[in-house]
Design a protein around this motif. Structure first.
Motif, short mmCIF file in Angstrom:
data_model
loop_
_atom_site.label_atom_id
_atom_site.label_comp_id
_atom_site.label_asym_id
_atom_site.label_seq_id
_atom_site.Cartn_x
_atom_site.Cartn_y
_atom_site.Cartn_z
N GLY A 1 -11.63 6.40 4.35
CA GLY A 1 -12.89 5.50 4.91
C GLY A 1 -13.17 4.74 5.82
N GLU A 2 -11.89 3.98 5.31
CA GLU A 2 -11.99 1.85 5.69
C GLU A 2 -11.32 2.60 7.44
OE1 GLU A 2 -11.19 -0.34 2.35
OE2 GLU A 2 -9.41 -0.43 3.55
N SER A 3 -11.45 1.65 8.14
CA SER A 3 -11.54 1.60 9.64
C SER A 3 -10.00 0.69 9.48
CB SER A 3 -12.55 1.27 10.26
OG SER A 3 -13.40 1.88 10.39
N LEU A 4 -9.53 0.82 10.72
CA LEU A 4 -8.37 -0.11 11.23
C LEU A 4 -8.23 0.01 13.07
CD1 LEU A 4 -5.23 0.99 9.40
CD2 LEU A 4 -6.33 -1.46 9.18
N ARG A 5 -7.45 -1.39 13.92
CA ARG A 5 -7.63 -1.01 15.11
C ARG A 5 -6.48 -1.25 15.50
NH1 ARG A 5 -10.54 -4.42 19.44
NH2 ARG A 5 -9.27 -6.10 18.70
N LEU A 6 -5.85 0.17 16.15
CA LEU A 6 -4.64 -1.00 16.17
C LEU A 6 -4.08 -1.32 18.30
CD1 LEU A 6 -3.04 2.63 15.78
CD2 LEU A 6 -2.98 0.81 13.80
N SER A 7 -3.71 -1.99 18.43
CA SER A 7 -3.81 -2.71 19.52
C SER A 7 -2.33 -2.43 19.96
CB SER A 7 -3.98 -4.68 19.65
OG SER A 7 -4.70 -4.58 19.08
N CYS A 8 -2.23 -2.39 21.56
CA CYS A 8 -1.02 -1.91 22.07
C CYS A 8 -1.01 -3.29 23.47
CB CYS A 8 -0.91 -0.73 22.82
SG CYS A 8 1.03 -0.44 24.08
N ALA A 9 0.01 -4.28 23.04
CA ALA A 9 0.04 -5.05 24.69
C ALA A 9 1.44 -5.18 25.30
CB ALA A 9 0.75 -7.00 24.14
N ARG B 1 -13.91 10.13 15.61
CA ARG B 1 -13.43 9.16 14.91
C ARG B 1 -11.96 7.84 15.64
NH1 ARG B 1 -9.90 9.97 10.32
NH2 ARG B 1 -8.67 11.92 11.18
N PHE B 2 -11.87 8.57 15.95
CA PHE B 2 -10.60 7.84 16.87
C PHE B 2 -11.25 7.15 17.87
CE2 PHE B 2 -6.73 8.09 14.40
CZ PHE B 2 -7.27 7.77 13.62
N THR B 3 -11.13 5.61 18.82
CA THR B 3 -11.52 6.13 19.95
C THR B 3 -10.55 5.35 20.35
OG1 THR B 3 -13.64 5.68 19.69
CG2 THR B 3 -13.30 4.21 21.23
N ILE B 4 -10.05 5.78 21.54
CA ILE B 4 -9.09 4.38 23.30
C ILE B 4 -9.64 3.85 23.42
CG2 ILE B 4 -9.03 6.71 24.19
CD1 ILE B 4 -5.89 6.23 23.86
N SER B 5 -9.23 2.91 24.10
CA SER B 5 -9.28 1.88 25.19
C SER B 5 -8.76 1.21 25.93
CB SER B 5 -11.23 1.39 24.65
OG SER B 5 -10.80 0.38 23.58
N GLY B 6 -8.93 1.00 26.96
CA GLY B 6 -7.75 0.03 27.55
C GLY B 6 -8.83 -1.30 27.64
N ASP B 7 -7.84 -2.66 27.82
CA ASP B 7 -8.66 -3.75 27.72
C ASP B 7 -7.92 -4.33 29.47
OD1 ASP B 7 -9.43 -6.25 28.11
OD2 ASP B 7 -10.29 -6.57 26.80
N ALA B 8 -8.58 -4.40 30.45
CA ALA B 8 -7.97 -5.21 31.46
C ALA B 8 -7.41 -6.64 31.39
CB ALA B 8 -8.42 -4.54 33.37
N ALA B 9 -8.10 -7.17 31.52
CA ALA B 9 -8.14 -8.54 30.49
C ALA B 9 -7.04 -8.97 30.34
CB ALA B 9 -9.53 -9.40 30.19
N THR C 1 -4.24 -5.05 27.34
CA THR C 1 -4.13 -4.13 25.69
C THR C 1 -4.47 -2.82 25.34
OG1 THR C 1 -4.03 -6.73 25.34
CG2 THR C 1 -3.90 -4.44 23.25
N LEU C 2 -4.41 -2.16 24.96
CA LEU C 2 -4.63 -0.07 24.45
C LEU C 2 -4.80 -0.48 23.05
CD1 LEU C 2 -5.24 2.49 26.09
CD2 LEU C 2 -2.90 2.71 24.49
N TYR C 3 -6.05 -0.19 22.90
CA TYR C 3 -6.23 -0.27 21.94
C TYR C 3 -6.65 1.29 20.67
CZ TYR C 3 -8.21 -5.20 22.89
OH TYR C 3 -7.64 -6.21 22.58
N LEU C 4 -6.68 1.36 19.76
CA LEU C 4 -7.21 2.49 19.25
C LEU C 4 -7.55 1.74 17.89
CD1 LEU C 4 -6.66 5.56 19.27
CD2 LEU C 4 -5.32 5.65 17.19
N GLN C 5 -9.63 2.52 17.59
CA GLN C 5 -10.11 2.02 17.01
C GLN C 5 -10.18 3.54 15.82
OE1 GLN C 5 -11.40 -0.80 16.44
NE2 GLN C 5 -12.13 0.22 14.13
#
Length: 123
Positions: free
Chosen positions: A15-23, A67-75, A78-82
């Motif tokens: 039930g908890e959350s994590l955010r993964l990052s990919c630089a 449940r999961f959200t993928i997103s990219g941060d151009a600044a 980095t790619l994220y997975l919430q």
């Protein structure tokens, strides 16, 4: 040559959350090229859980949809997975991967991989 570095994994309860990052280095995260998060649980094959293709087409595996959200941060390039509402079956090694093609293919079609970050979800 792209270098992908994942972080953000850990051990959590159901039930908890994590955010993964990919630089990313040597590769632009927000681009037309396919970039994705894949995971591999012990004894299982590696599978794609979320991807961004052709710049704006987002796909999720049915097991993580809503449940999961993928997103990219151009600044930050980095790619994220919430990840929210985590379940024990979400446990595994999570990899960031990309290819020089606009559309993702199968697991074997990715050209560059990160080293992975481990997620453990306890019941």
């Amino acid at each position: 040559q792209a270098l992908l570095v994942e972080s953000g994994g850990g051990s959590v309860q159901t039930g908890e959350s994590l955010r993964l990052s990919c630089a990313a280095y040597g590769h632009t995260v927000v681009s037309q090229y396919c970039i994705a998060w894949l995971r591999q649980a012990p004894g299982n094959e590696r599978e794609t859980v979320a991807s961004i293709e052709n710049g704006d087409t987002i796909r999720y595996d049915h097991s993580v949809k809503d449940r999961f959200t993928i997103s990219g941060d151009a600044a930050n390039n980095t790619l994220y997975l919430q990840m929210s509402s985590l379940k024990p079956e979400d446990s595994g090694m999570y990899y960031c991967a990309t290819t020089r093609k606009y559309w993702c293919g199968g697991v074997n079609d990715f050209d560059y991989w990160g080293q992975g970050t481990r997620v453990t979800v306890s019941s």
